[in-house]
Design a protein around this motif. Structure first.
Motif, mmCIF file in Angstrom:
data_model
loop_
_atom_site.group_PDB
_atom_site.id
_atom_site.type_symbol
_atom_site.label_atom_id
_atom_site.label_comp_id
_atom_site.label_asym_id
_atom_site.label_seq_id
_atom_site.Cartn_x
_atom_site.Cartn_y
_atom_site.Cartn_z
ATOM 1 N N MET A 122 -4.404 -6.535 2.082
ATOM 2 C CA MET A 122 -5.767 -6.400 1.556
ATOM 3 C C MET A 122 -5.980 -5.027 0.911
ATOM 4 O O MET A 122 -6.661 -4.911 -0.107
ATOM 5 C CB MET A 122 -6.778 -6.645 2.673
ATOM 6 C CG MET A 122 -6.868 -8.120 3.073
ATOM 7 S SD MET A 122 -8.158 -8.471 4.278
ATOM 8 C CE MET A 122 -7.403 -7.895 5.793
ATOM 9 N N GLN A 146 -5.140 -11.230 -1.301
ATOM 10 C CA GLN A 146 -5.773 -12.057 -0.265
ATOM 11 C C GLN A 146 -4.748 -12.473 0.796
ATOM 12 O O GLN A 146 -3.544 -12.523 0.543
ATOM 13 C CB GLN A 146 -6.373 -13.320 -0.903
ATOM 14 C CG GLN A 146 -7.542 -13.033 -1.836
ATOM 15 C CD GLN A 146 -7.926 -14.263 -2.639
ATOM 16 O OE1 GLN A 146 -7.140 -14.738 -3.455
ATOM 17 N NE2 GLN A 146 -9.132 -14.786 -2.413
ATOM 18 N N LEU A 160 -12.943 -17.572 -1.934
ATOM 19 C CA LEU A 160 -11.481 -17.525 -2.098
ATOM 20 C C LEU A 160 -11.108 -17.635 -3.571
ATOM 21 O O LEU A 160 -10.191 -16.971 -4.049
ATOM 22 C CB LEU A 160 -10.823 -18.645 -1.288
ATOM 23 C CG LEU A 160 -10.992 -18.585 0.236
ATOM 24 C CD1 LEU A 160 -10.330 -19.790 0.895
ATOM 25 C CD2 LEU A 160 -10.416 -17.284 0.795
ATOM 26 N N ALA A 172 -11.333 -11.930 1.021
ATOM 27 C CA ALA A 172 -9.993 -11.331 1.128
ATOM 28 C C ALA A 172 -9.158 -11.941 2.245
ATOM 29 O O ALA A 172 -7.932 -11.896 2.195
ATOM 30 C CB ALA A 172 -10.113 -9.822 1.347
#
Length: 692
Positions: free
Chosen positions: A314, A319, A367, A373
């Motif tokens: 992150m 992600q 997302l 994330a």
């Protein structure tokens, strides 16, 4: 390039007796070519080469007898049956048929010669043959000249057809020397037979051959083929690994967020956790995808290591998706990640079957646009509607519970051209070394072999169910002193409904026996929300005793729980017993596990319970479990391509695993033209390993 007459180039339809319909059925067994037939090996043998006197019969041993029909009568008891008495001067035996016709009864006329093959078993009339194979005179055919092989088969494919095809394939071997795919000198054969001789011996052993050695894997012909099969499997793993490593992955670096997390914790990491985090960091900095398996016993701190890896991704702008096989386990990860990461300003999203429409829509949008994330979830993560903007790391808990295609589906959501996400796999099931090399040989492995300080070994006792009242009294005393307890119900049948019924009955009994305690019930048939609410009450200490099915095997963390009772413990494997036991001993207090068993115990059950009493080392337990149950049962539902040995045995042939891996590496480096043929010979489609 193989020769035109090479067995892998001769289609099975060129063999006598194989028309289009038979070819279709044989294809279900993976039999497409003459080579497939040669390497479709028997799993046992019947001795039809000699006659055994009836007076010398032993229960459950396959034999041929010859004698005279003394009587054949239909009798009526619980079930209508045809009883045929046969004698040979040394004794009498009964043939029993539950399914029969009038013509069959009439053919078994008194005084007629009969030859029978089967396994006699104790019955109402002494030793009996149940539905045996038989032939009646006057002219009985000659006895078999070699042992009769029994092959793995499927619907519509008879043993007679498979034996006929094997005979044709062996006839071909007599005029065509099979090609050795492992070059001479690369594999020490130690005086073992050549390929043709080994195959002939396994398909057609002679009466004087030591069948015990053939069946237990110690015959030279078996060893010859075991070595080649192990090399093929290791090649599959190396090819799979090479295919993965050929892909690109994002370079991930960053220490700030991980440092903030570690400073916020009320405890220090163990040395093992620090070492594994270092190994993961080194992987993430590379340009090819990390493929790392983290093994750690229950309570060793794998989730925190996974959180540290997630923070690196992150911080690098990527992600992270964490996938667990059950909602209960996924929720446990969700709660831990929210507890650790919310103070750092990181929102942890949740995606599972129980998520409402509005929350699901919001998570999917986050997302897709990259604002989300980190997401924790179940199988819902690889559904078509889920899209990521920049997925850089996948964390999979208990990978063996997912199918190959399911794991691939999640990876593909992060693919951009030749770039795929890094992958970290967690397991609380310690994997025996031989299985790790064979099934997870394509992964780098890290072991968290150190428990957090202050944890005391769980004391384990095995008690017969006749001591149930004493156990209930012990629970009462422990809970009134302020601790909590689990009571786990198990059944032989793998059925949520039956397990739920057993747990409900036990719940009512214990609630009646312990009115001073608050007792909760959790089982797999409950709705996720109800299950979560009851677990939460137990976690908060509002209930002292939790009655549950094996649904609590993973994902339950209550440090105040110090007593675990497992009912019918003799029915569970060691790995599952160890997982369940790990629900206690998670705090600083001394914890206990009581294994209630039904008598009489089998020898295997006695060994299992003894191992549980004697050790709490997950790796020792895993090795013992593998010895007791074998690899197929140990893994449960096997993944395609993960484990499909036809002749090798991971426990018996453990010593050959490391040499086979060395030979495979040399073949891949110096004889790549042989690799695909060897994979084709043994793995039947395993040449596609690199795509898995």
């Amino acid at each position: 390039m193989s020769r035109p007459d090479a067995p892998e180039r001769i289609d099975i339809t060129r063999l006598k007796g194989v028309g289009p319909r038979a070819a279709e059925r044989l294809a279900k067994l993976g039999l497409h070519t003459l080579e497939d037939v040669l390497f479709h090996l028997p799993f046992r043998y019947e001795d039809r080469t000699r006659i055994t006197p009836i007076g010398g019969l032993r229960p459950e041993q396959g034999v041929v007898i010859e004698g005279e029909v003394l009587a054949a009568d239909v009798v009526f008891g619980k079930r209508r049956s045809l009883l045929c008495k046969v004698g040979d001067g040394t004794g009498l035996v009964v043939l029993r048929f539950y399914h029969f016709s009038a013509a069959q009864k009439n053919a078994l006329e008194k005084g007629r010669a009969i030859r029978v093959y089967g396994e006699p078993r104790p019955g109402a009339a002494g030793l009996e043959f149940y539905h045996p194979e038989y032939q009646t005179g006057p002219d009985l055919p000659p006895l078999e000249k070699s042992l009769t092989p029994i092959y793995p088969t499927t619907d519509g494919v008879s043993q007679k057809l498979l034996r006929n095809l094997a005979g044709q394939a062996l006839q071909w071997l007599r005029t065509h020397e099979p090609e050795e795919l492992i070059p001479a000198g690369l594999l020490d054969r130690g005086g073992l037979p050549g390929l043709a001789e080994a195959l002939s011996k396994l398909h057609h052993p002679q009466p004087d051959d030591p069948v015990d050695l053939l069946l237990d894997g110690n015959h030279p012909a078996v060893k010859r083929l075991v070595m080649e099969e192990m090399v093929a499997h290791q090649l599959g793993m190396l090819a799979k690994r090479a295919g993965q490593k050929a892909l690109q992955a994002p370079t991930l670096e960053g220490e700030r967020l991980t440092g903030q997390l570690l400073k916020s914790l009320p405890f220090a990491l163990t040395g093992a956790q620090q070492r594994v985090i270092g190994e993961i960091r080194a992987d993430l900095r590379r340009h090819h995808p990390m493929l790392r398996l983290i093994q750690g016993d229950v309570g060793s701190g794998k989730t925190l290591v996974a959180a540290a890896a997630a923070l690196v991704a992150m911080e690098s702008g990527y992600q992270v998706a964490l996938m667990a096989p059950t909602e209960l386990l996924a929720e446990q990860h969700l709660n831990n990640f929210r507890q650790w990461l919310t103070p750092l300003g990181i929102q942890v999203h949740w995606l599972a079957g129980s998520v409402g429409v509005k929350a699901r829509r919001e998570t999917l949008a986050a997302l897709a646009d990259g604002s989300g994330a980190l997401v924790v979830g179940t199988h819902a993560l690889f559904q078509e509607a889920v899209a990521f903007q920049r997925l850089g790391l996948i964390i999979i808990d208990e990978q063996h519970r997912f199918g190959v295609q399911q794991r691939l589906a999640l990876r593909e959501k992060g693919r951009f051209g030749n770039q795929v996400p890094h992958q970290l796999t967690l397991t609380a099931t310690p994997i025996p070394r031989t299985l790790a090399m064979s099934v997870y040989g394509d992964l780098d492995t890290s072991v968290i072999d150190e428990m957090p300080p202050g944890r005391k070994p769980i004391q384990t006792l095995a008690l017969p169910t006749s001591r149930r009242d004493d156990v209930v009294a012990r629970i009462r005393a422990a809970c009134l002193e302020g601790t909590q307890a689990y009571w786990v119900c198990t059944l032989i049948e793998e059925s949520d409904e039956l397990q739920a019924q057993a747990a409900e009955a036990t719940f009512e009994t214990l609630r009646e026996a312990l009115p001073e305690l608050t007792v909760e019930l959790v089982h797999g048939r409950m709705k996720a929300k109800e299950k979560q609410e009851r677990m939460a009450r137990f976690s908060r200490g509002e209930a002292q005793l939790l009655v549950a099915t094996t649904v609590i095997e993973v994902g339950v963390d209550v440090p105040n729980a110090t007593l675990m009772v497992m009912e019918n413990a003799e029915r569970l494997g060691l790995a599952q017993l160890h997982q369940l036991r790990g629900r206690v001993g998670r705090g600083g207090a001394q914890s206990y596990c009581l294994l209630l068993y039904q008598t009489p115990l089998s020898q295997t059950a006695k060994k299992r319970l003894a191992v549980m009493r004697d050790t709490s080392d997950g790796f020792v337990i895993a090795e013992e479990d593998l010895k007791l149950r074998g690899p197929g049962e140990w893994l449960g539902t096997r993944q395609t391509g993960d484990l499909a040995f036809r002749i090798a045995d991971l426990v018996r042939d453990e010593a050959l695993m490391a040499p086979a891996r060395q030979v495979a590496a040399e073949l891949l480096a110096n004889h790549p033209h042989q690799v695909e043929r060897l994979l084709r010979r043994w793995l039947r489609g395993g040449e596609d390993f690199a795509d898995v």
